[in-house]
Design a protein around this motif. Structure first.
Motif, PDB file in Angstrom:
ATOM      1  N   MET A 196     -15.923   1.151 -27.459  1.00 10.08           N
ATOM      2  CA  MET A 196     -16.953   0.571 -28.315  1.00 10.08           C
ATOM      3  C   MET A 196     -17.125   1.538 -29.480  1.00 10.08           C
ATOM      4  SD  MET A 196     -19.211  -1.961 -28.581  1.00 10.08           S
ATOM      5  CE  MET A 196     -19.790  -2.617 -27.038  1.00 10.08           C
ATOM      6  N   LYS A 197     -16.796   1.072 -30.689  1.00 10.15           N
ATOM      7  CA  LYS A 197     -16.878   1.910 -31.881  1.00 10.15           C
ATOM      8  C   LYS A 197     -17.758   1.249 -32.917  1.00 10.15           C
ATOM      9  CE  LYS A 197     -12.275   3.848 -31.276  1.00 10.15           C
ATOM     10  NZ  LYS A 197     -10.925   3.923 -31.780  1.00 10.15           N
ATOM     11  N   PRO A 232     -13.819  -7.192 -32.991  1.00 12.79           N
ATOM     12  CA  PRO A 232     -15.035  -6.755 -32.301  1.00 12.79           C
ATOM     13  C   PRO A 232     -14.862  -6.844 -30.786  1.00 12.79           C
ATOM     14  CG  PRO A 232     -15.335  -8.965 -33.130  1.00 12.79           C
ATOM     15  CD  PRO A 232     -13.986  -8.501 -33.623  1.00 12.79           C
ATOM     16  N   ILE A 233     -15.681  -6.091 -30.076  1.00  8.62           N
ATOM     17  CA  ILE A 233     -15.719  -6.184 -28.617  1.00  8.62           C
ATOM     18  C   ILE A 233     -16.404  -7.514 -28.274  1.00  8.62           C
ATOM     19  CG2 ILE A 233     -16.666  -5.175 -26.502  1.00  8.62           C
ATOM     20  CD1 ILE A 233     -14.527  -3.440 -27.832  1.00  8.62           C
ATOM     21  N   PRO A 258     -20.769   7.660 -32.128  1.00 10.45           N
ATOM     22  CA  PRO A 258     -19.597   7.146 -32.836  1.00 10.45           C
ATOM     23  C   PRO A 258     -18.719   6.215 -31.998  1.00 10.45           C
ATOM     24  CG  PRO A 258     -19.360   9.489 -32.392  1.00 10.45           C
ATOM     25  CD  PRO A 258     -20.745   9.096 -31.965  1.00 10.45           C
ATOM     26  N   ALA A 259     -18.630   6.496 -30.721  1.00  6.67           N
ATOM     27  CA  ALA A 259     -17.807   5.659 -29.834  1.00  6.67           C
ATOM     28  C   ALA A 259     -18.132   5.999 -28.391  1.00  6.67           C
ATOM     29  CB  ALA A 259     -16.330   5.896 -30.101  1.00  6.67           C
ATOM     30  N   PHE A 260     -17.908   5.032 -27.522  1.00 10.19           N
ATOM     31  CA  PHE A 260     -18.015   5.286 -26.094  1.00 10.19           C
ATOM     32  C   PHE A 260     -17.162   4.265 -25.362  1.00 10.19           C
ATOM     33  CE2 PHE A 260     -21.598   2.673 -27.348  1.00 10.19           C
ATOM     34  CZ  PHE A 260     -21.601   1.643 -26.431  1.00 10.19           C
TER      35      PHE A 260
END
Length: 191
Positions: free
Chosen positions: A113-114, A124-125, A100-102
């Motif tokens: 980061m999702k 966005p990243i 889900p995210a990190f």
């Protein structure tokens, strides 16, 4: 069918050692183009002048074609000259169970980061960097620093040092290990 074990980097490595042998020319000039043409016809894919399709039916057909391409062709490992294959269950498991995210980075440079969805309003990243490009030792730090200084860049995808201590980082040699460690240290210092 439910798949319960995610594919790991060790699974990929093992498959890259034991997969079907193939030359890069056969892969690049025959396998991929032939399968792409076959799937283009099978799924009636025609983009016309549209670079990114917005028609939901065409997006679905494009997904199915890409999914079939990965199942039928696999991924070519240039190091071992073998094809790495995945099962349909493994791919669906990866699609349906994403992390889900990190966090990427540390301290004030950390970003989350999702998972994003189509039409997501969140920014966005942005990944910047020379992304695997060969870079000379003397320019390595300055080039990565230039990306780190860009306000819009959230993460850096690094280049590769052409030499370390003036020697090429030959795979399997101590210079390969030294280059990897040096790249990491230099990029961290640049950031």
């Amino acid at each position: 069918m439910t798949f319960t074990k995610s594919v790991t980097c060790f699974d990929f490595y093992d498959r890259a050692q034991n997969g079907e042998k193939c030359t890069q020319d056969d892969w690049d000039l025959m396998t991929i183009p032939m399968k792409a043409m076959e799937l283009k016809q099978k799924y009636n894919l025609d983009f016309g002048t549209e670079f990114v399709p917005t028609d939901k039916d065409q997006m679905e057909r494009l997904f199915k074609a890409g999914f079939d391409m990965l199942i039928e062709c696999g991924i070519y490992c240039t190091d071992t000259k073998r094809i790495v294959k995945y099962t349909e269950d493994e791919l669906w498991d990866a699609i349906n169970n994403p992390m889900p995210a990190f966090q990427l980075g540390t301290g004030r440079d950390a970003v989350q980061m999702k998972k994003r969805s189509v039409g997501d309003k969140r920014k966005p990243i942005v990944q910047g960097g020379p992304t695997g490009s060969p870079i000379s030792e003397d320019m390595f730090s300055a080039i990565h620093m230039s990306y780190a200084l860009e306000k819009e860049v959230d993460t850096i995808v690094n280049g590769v040092m052409m030499t370390v201590r003036g020697k090429p980082p030959i795979p399997g040699s101590p210079y390969e290990v030294l280059a990897a460690k040096s790249e990491t240290r230099i990029i961290k210092n640049a950031a």
